[in-house]
Design a protein around this motif. Structure first.
Motif, PDB file in Angstrom:
ATOM      1  N   HIS A   1       1.008  -0.955  -0.011  1.00 32.03           N
ATOM      2  CA  HIS A   1       0.471  -0.308  -0.409  1.00 32.03           C
ATOM      3  C   HIS A   1       1.177   0.896   0.312  1.00 32.03           C
ATOM      4  O   HIS A   1       2.056   0.731   0.252  1.00 32.03           O
ATOM      5  N   GLY A   2       0.335   2.324  -0.600  1.00 30.61           N
ATOM      6  CA  GLY A   2       1.353   3.527  -0.046  1.00 30.61           C
ATOM      7  C   GLY A   2       1.453   3.871   1.100  1.00 30.61           C
ATOM      8  O   GLY A   2       0.990   3.928   2.077  1.00 30.61           O
ATOM      9  N   SER A   3       2.930   4.342   0.782  1.00 30.70           N
ATOM     10  CA  SER A   3       3.374   5.234   2.163  1.00 30.70           C
ATOM     11  C   SER A   3       4.900   6.170   1.734  1.00 30.70           C
ATOM     12  O   SER A   3       4.622   6.299   1.358  1.00 30.70           O
ATOM     13  N   THR A   4       5.903   5.947   2.378  1.00 29.43           N
ATOM     14  CA  THR A   4       7.090   7.086   2.690  1.00 29.43           C
ATOM     15  C   THR A   4       8.049   6.332   2.312  1.00 29.43           C
ATOM     16  O   THR A   4       8.262   5.181   3.175  1.00 29.43           O
ATOM     17  N   ILE A   5       9.379   6.855   1.964  1.00 31.55           N
ATOM     18  CA  ILE A   5      10.688   5.926   2.412  1.00 31.55           C
ATOM     19  C   ILE A   5      11.122   7.517   2.565  1.00 31.55           C
ATOM     20  O   ILE A   5      11.176   8.595   1.453  1.00 31.55           O
ATOM     21  N   ILE A   6      12.174   7.753   3.174  1.00 26.14           N
ATOM     22  CA  ILE A   6      13.425   8.332   3.986  1.00 26.14           C
ATOM     23  C   ILE A   6      14.807   7.922   3.799  1.00 26.14           C
ATOM     24  O   ILE A   6      14.948   7.390   3.621  1.00 26.14           O
ATOM     25  N   VAL A   7      15.446   9.083   2.489  1.00 19.66           N
ATOM     26  CA  VAL A   7      16.345   8.568   1.636  1.00 19.66           C
ATOM     27  C   VAL A   7      16.899   9.328   2.973  1.00 19.66           C
ATOM     28  O   VAL A   7      17.326  11.377   2.992  1.00 19.66           O
ATOM     29  N   ILE A   8      18.511   9.096   3.363  1.00 19.19           N
ATOM     30  CA  ILE A   8      19.061   9.100   4.565  1.00 19.19           C
ATOM     31  C   ILE A   8      20.714   9.235   3.414  1.00 19.19           C
ATOM     32  O   ILE A   8      21.550   8.725   4.179  1.00 19.19           O
ATOM     33  N   LEU A   9      21.233  11.250   3.756  1.00 22.10           N
ATOM     34  CA  LEU A   9      22.708  11.141   2.656  1.00 22.10           C
ATOM     35  C   LEU A   9      23.827  11.270   4.035  1.00 22.10           C
ATOM     36  O   LEU A   9      22.978  12.528   4.506  1.00 22.10           O
ATOM     37  N   PRO A  10      24.895  11.053   3.437  1.00 21.88           N
ATOM     38  CA  PRO A  10      26.155  12.055   4.100  1.00 21.88           C
ATOM     39  C   PRO A  10      26.417  12.984   3.529  1.00 21.88           C
ATOM     40  O   PRO A  10      25.671  13.336   2.800  1.00 21.88           O
ATOM     41  N   ARG A  11      27.342  13.653   4.773  1.00 20.85           N
ATOM     42  CA  ARG A  11      27.752  14.934   3.681  1.00 20.85           C
ATOM     43  C   ARG A  11      28.658  13.927   2.776  1.00 20.85           C
ATOM     44  O   ARG A  11      29.310  13.080   2.333  1.00 20.85           O
ATOM     45  N   GLY A  12      29.141  14.500   1.663  1.00 16.71           N
ATOM     46  CA  GLY A  12      29.647  13.877   0.116  1.00 16.71           C
ATOM     47  C   GLY A  12      28.633  13.566  -0.724  1.00 16.71           C
ATOM     48  O   GLY A  12      28.877  13.993  -2.039  1.00 16.71           O
ATOM     49  N   ILE A  13      27.326  14.082  -0.734  1.00 24.65           N
ATOM     50  CA  ILE A  13      25.801  13.992  -1.221  1.00 24.65           C
ATOM     51  C   ILE A  13      25.230  14.862  -1.309  1.00 24.65           C
ATOM     52  O   ILE A  13      24.393  15.078  -0.023  1.00 24.65           O
ATOM     53  N   SER A  14      25.000  15.567  -2.683  1.00 27.84           N
ATOM     54  CA  SER A  14      23.587  17.253  -2.165  1.00 27.84           C
ATOM     55  C   SER A  14      22.283  16.925  -2.359  1.00 27.84           C
ATOM     56  O   SER A  14      23.141  16.306  -4.004  1.00 27.84           O
ATOM     57  N   LEU A  15      21.468  17.390  -2.835  1.00 28.51           N
ATOM     58  CA  LEU A  15      20.013  17.177  -2.664  1.00 28.51           C
ATOM     59  C   LEU A  15      20.358  17.509  -4.756  1.00 28.51           C
ATOM     60  O   LEU A  15      20.812  18.184  -4.148  1.00 28.51           O
ATOM     61  N   ALA A  16      19.560  17.344  -5.455  1.00 32.13           N
ATOM     62  CA  ALA A  16      19.230  17.251  -6.586  1.00 32.13           C
ATOM     63  C   ALA A  16      18.659  19.153  -6.236  1.00 32.13           C
ATOM     64  O   ALA A  16      17.946  19.101  -5.745  1.00 32.13           O
ATOM     65  N   PRO A  17      18.939  19.996  -6.525  1.00 27.51           N
ATOM     66  CA  PRO A  17      18.370  21.787  -7.163  1.00 27.51           C
ATOM     67  C   PRO A  17      17.221  21.864  -7.146  1.00 27.51           C
ATOM     68  O   PRO A  17      16.409  21.950  -7.304  1.00 27.51           O
ATOM     69  N   THR A  18      16.848  20.589  -7.642  1.00 24.14           N
ATOM     70  CA  THR A  18      15.673  20.700  -8.727  1.00 24.14           C
ATOM     71  C   THR A  18      14.598  20.220  -7.800  1.00 24.14           C
ATOM     72  O   THR A  18      13.545  19.925  -8.684  1.00 24.14           O
ATOM     73  N   LEU A  19      14.300  19.183  -6.742  1.00 22.28           N
ATOM     74  CA  LEU A  19      13.930  18.979  -5.421  1.00 22.28           C
ATOM     75  C   LEU A  19      12.746  19.475  -5.884  1.00 22.28           C
ATOM     76  O   LEU A  19      13.250  21.467  -4.808  1.00 22.28           O
TER      77      LEU A  19
END
Length: 288
Positions: free
Chosen positions: A252-270
């Protein structure tokens, strides 16, 4: 008629009452059993109700003939329906989703929506593991009932362990996130520990279950039993998963939380509230 009915259901007080003030675990077990029934007298009206309430798009589904409601939830797609960004420096979205809260982690502080913070060491049972992501970044990806429910490797990964935590089944929609503090830390969830192949960079994927068919299955572990049937605790492993390969699914629908360390940046398009598809750019590796 349909749009008026849905507007009524989305009134905040009524929606919260209907989706959270009933016995959540009891409702989840009952709906889970109904969703698995393949008899046409049950499956056909259940599928019809799903299509009516969620306005599901099945144009990219491998088939539109489902034996049960659960078959519809966990449907596969036509080959090539979700192309994966081929750039090795790019982490792809693991799933179809609505982008939720995201940004830099302040120490260990993150948030589910503005004004509702929580800490990584509340979400993740291992304090030392949570500390590895201090001052990193995170993104919350919410799957709706209409969406494709399978999730995939965002990069070439080695999965090193999975910790299952039993918990509640609160709805994870924006209405509940504005009313229930530390909701993700209360709900049933799994912490998938991985590292990017060829680097020392760690990565966490945290699938969070929700009300109704709150079942998580992981392809690289055991698809015969969901995580609840396996029981709480950590399962160590050493499994290589190629970018774009299936890692598991929700029933069923739910959520995924993605957790990243320093050295990986979120895309500015989010953009919070905007849709994203599995395979699309989610983050970028800053350093090797």
């Amino acid at each position: 008629m349909r749009s008026a009915f849905l507007r009524l259901l989305m009134q905040e007080d009524l929606n919260f009452l209907l989706t959270n003030r009933l016995p959540r675990r009891w409702a989840t077990r009952i709906v889970g059993r109904i969703a698995a029934i393949e008899h046409p007298l049950v499956a056909r009206p259940a599928l019809a109700a799903w299509r009516f309430f969620s306005d599901v798009d099945l144009s990219d589904a491998a088939t539109t003939r489902f034996r049960s409601l659960r078959d519809g939830f966990v449907r596969r797609l036509k080959p090539g329906a979700r192309p994966v960004d081929p750039d090795p420096a790019v982490l792809a979205s693991p799933c179809d989703a609505i982008v939720g809260a995201h940004g830099q982690i302040a120490g260990q502080g993150v948030w589910q929506v503005k004004g509702y913070p929580y800490r990584l060491d509340e979400l993740i049972p291992d304090a030392a593991l949570a500390e590895r992501f201090r001052d990193g970044s995170f993104v919350t990806l919410r799957l709706t009932a209409a969406m494709y429910h399978r999730f995939h490797a965002p990069a070439d990964l080695t999965v090193e362990g999975v910790t299952y935590l039993s918990g509640d089944c609160w709805n994870v929609n924006p209405i509940a996130l504005r009313r229930v503090e530390r909701l993700f830390c209360r709900n049933e969830r799994a912490v998938i520990e991985a590292r990017l192949q060829g680097t020392a960079l760690p990565l966490l994927l945290v699938p969070v279950a929700a009300i109704l068919v709150a079942s998580i299955r992981l392809s690289f572990l055991d698809t015969e039993r969901n995580l609840r049937e396996r029981g709480p605790g950590r399962t160590p492993c050493e499994v290589a998963v190629a970018k774009g390969d299936e890692m598991g699914w929700f029933e069923h629908g739910s959520t995924i939380i993605v957790i990243l360390p320093r050295g990986i940046s979120l895309a500015p398009t989010l953009i919070e509230g905007a849709p994203i598809r599995a395979g699309e750019r989610l983050a970028i590796i800053d350093q090797r």
